[in-house]
Design an enzyme around this catalytic site. Structure first.
Site, short mmCIF file in Angstrom:
data_model
loop_
_atom_site.label_atom_id
_atom_site.label_comp_id
_atom_site.label_asym_id
_atom_site.label_seq_id
_atom_site.Cartn_x
_atom_site.Cartn_y
_atom_site.Cartn_z
N SER A 11 61.91 113.21 50.18
CA SER A 11 62.85 113.33 51.31
C SER A 11 64.07 112.44 51.16
O SER A 11 65.08 112.65 51.83
CB SER A 11 62.13 113.02 52.62
N SER A 12 64.00 111.44 50.27
CA SER A 12 65.13 110.52 50.12
C SER A 12 65.00 109.75 48.81
O SER A 12 63.98 109.86 48.10
CB SER A 12 65.18 109.52 51.29
N GLY A 13 66.02 109.00 48.47
CA GLY A 13 65.97 108.06 47.37
C GLY A 13 65.64 108.66 46.02
O GLY A 13 66.18 109.70 45.61
N SER A 128 56.47 103.88 38.46
CA SER A 128 56.07 102.49 38.63
C SER A 128 57.32 101.63 38.76
O SER A 128 58.34 102.10 39.27
CB SER A 128 55.19 102.06 37.44
N TYR A 142 52.55 94.49 46.48
CA TYR A 142 53.32 95.59 45.88
C TYR A 142 53.18 95.50 44.35
O TYR A 142 52.89 96.50 43.68
CB TYR A 142 54.78 95.49 46.28
#
Length: 269
Positions: A11-13, A128, A142
């Site tokens: 949806s983005s990025g 990754s 993270y």
């Protein structure tokens, strides 16, 4: 040859850039999001998929297989990030990070791999980070989730050696996306002014670097080449040279010196 491709988190990025680039190449591209309201006016086929939910994943994969007969390429891009002190992050928060960034990858991969194995052909691209290759302060879980993706991908590649299926890792530097604004920030709960100042300093530096990061279209162009390749590499480092150079430096420098250089970069004294 045109392929049927699923890109998660499109949806983005980064995911949107990858889905757009692959669609422009003439492939049949499905881009997923948990909420289809976020997928208005896209050029590819939007599909609802929550990578943390077994039923949602199965329904989405079944829908694609019913329509196309197969999935040739899976781009495991969907993910999120948390920040916080590794020494004070609740286990439940850490589990949520792994549920998205690691088990989400496993869940969607499992759903498509049976068909790929049957067809003796396929490509899994796991997005990754350079954070999957080295520790970084105050984004420890993270980092840990990306390390898990690294080990899983390498093991999967070994297991599938004779199957005709390729497994590729993309280790990304900083890119200017909505990832920065959507990061979950754990509050600093300990009574230690020095460590709290370190946390705030590091987080500000991370956000500054991300905001000034590369354009996601760089990843879109690279993934177009990967999908077109008959023999892709196991790993691709993508981003600004100044960040990516840290990967070979980690191999060359003594451990203590390398960690000091990272701390110095983030102004941890």
């Amino acid at each position: 040859m045109k392929k049927v491709i699923l890109v998660t988190g499109a949806s983005s990025g980064i995911g949107l850039a990858c889905a757009n680039a692959l669609q422009s190449d003439g492939h049949t591209v499905y881009g997923s999001s948990r909420n289809l309201a976020n997928m208005k006016s896209v050029s590819f086929k939007p599909i609802e998929l929550d990578i943390t939910d077994d039923t949602s994943v199965k329904n989405a994969i079944d829908k694609i297989i019913k329509a196309e007969g197969k999935i040739d390429v899976l781009v495991n891009n969907a993910g999120d990030g948390i920040s916080g002190p590794s020494y004070a992050t609740p286990v439940e928060v850490a589990k949520k990070q792994f549920e998205v960034n690691f088990f989400g990858v496993v869940r969607v991969s499992n759903a498509v791999l049976s068909g790929m194995i049957e067809n003796k052909n396929g490509l899994i691209v796991n997005v990754s980070s350079i954070a999957g290759l080295m520790g970084l302060p105050y984004v420890g879980f993270y980092v840990a989730s990306k390390y898990a993706v690294e080990g899983y991908s390498q093991s999967l590649r070994m297991e599938l050696r004779s199957s005709g299926i390729k497994v590729v890792l993309l280790n990304l530097g900083d890119f200017s996306t909505g990832f920065t604004g959507s990061r979950s920030k754990s509050p600093f709960t300990l009574n230690d002014a020095k460590l709290e100042a370190d946390y705030n300093t590091v987080l500000a530096k991370i956000e500054k670097d991300e905001t000034a990061g590369s354009d996601p279209s760089m990843v879109g162009k690279k993934i177009s080449k990967i999908v077109a390749s008959s023999n892709p590499s196991h790993r691709y480092l993508i981003g600004k040279l100044g960040q990516l150079i840290s990967v070979p430096l980690k191999r060359i420098l003594p451990g203590g010196l390398f960690e000091k250089s990272i701390n110095d970069y983030y102004n941890i004294k």
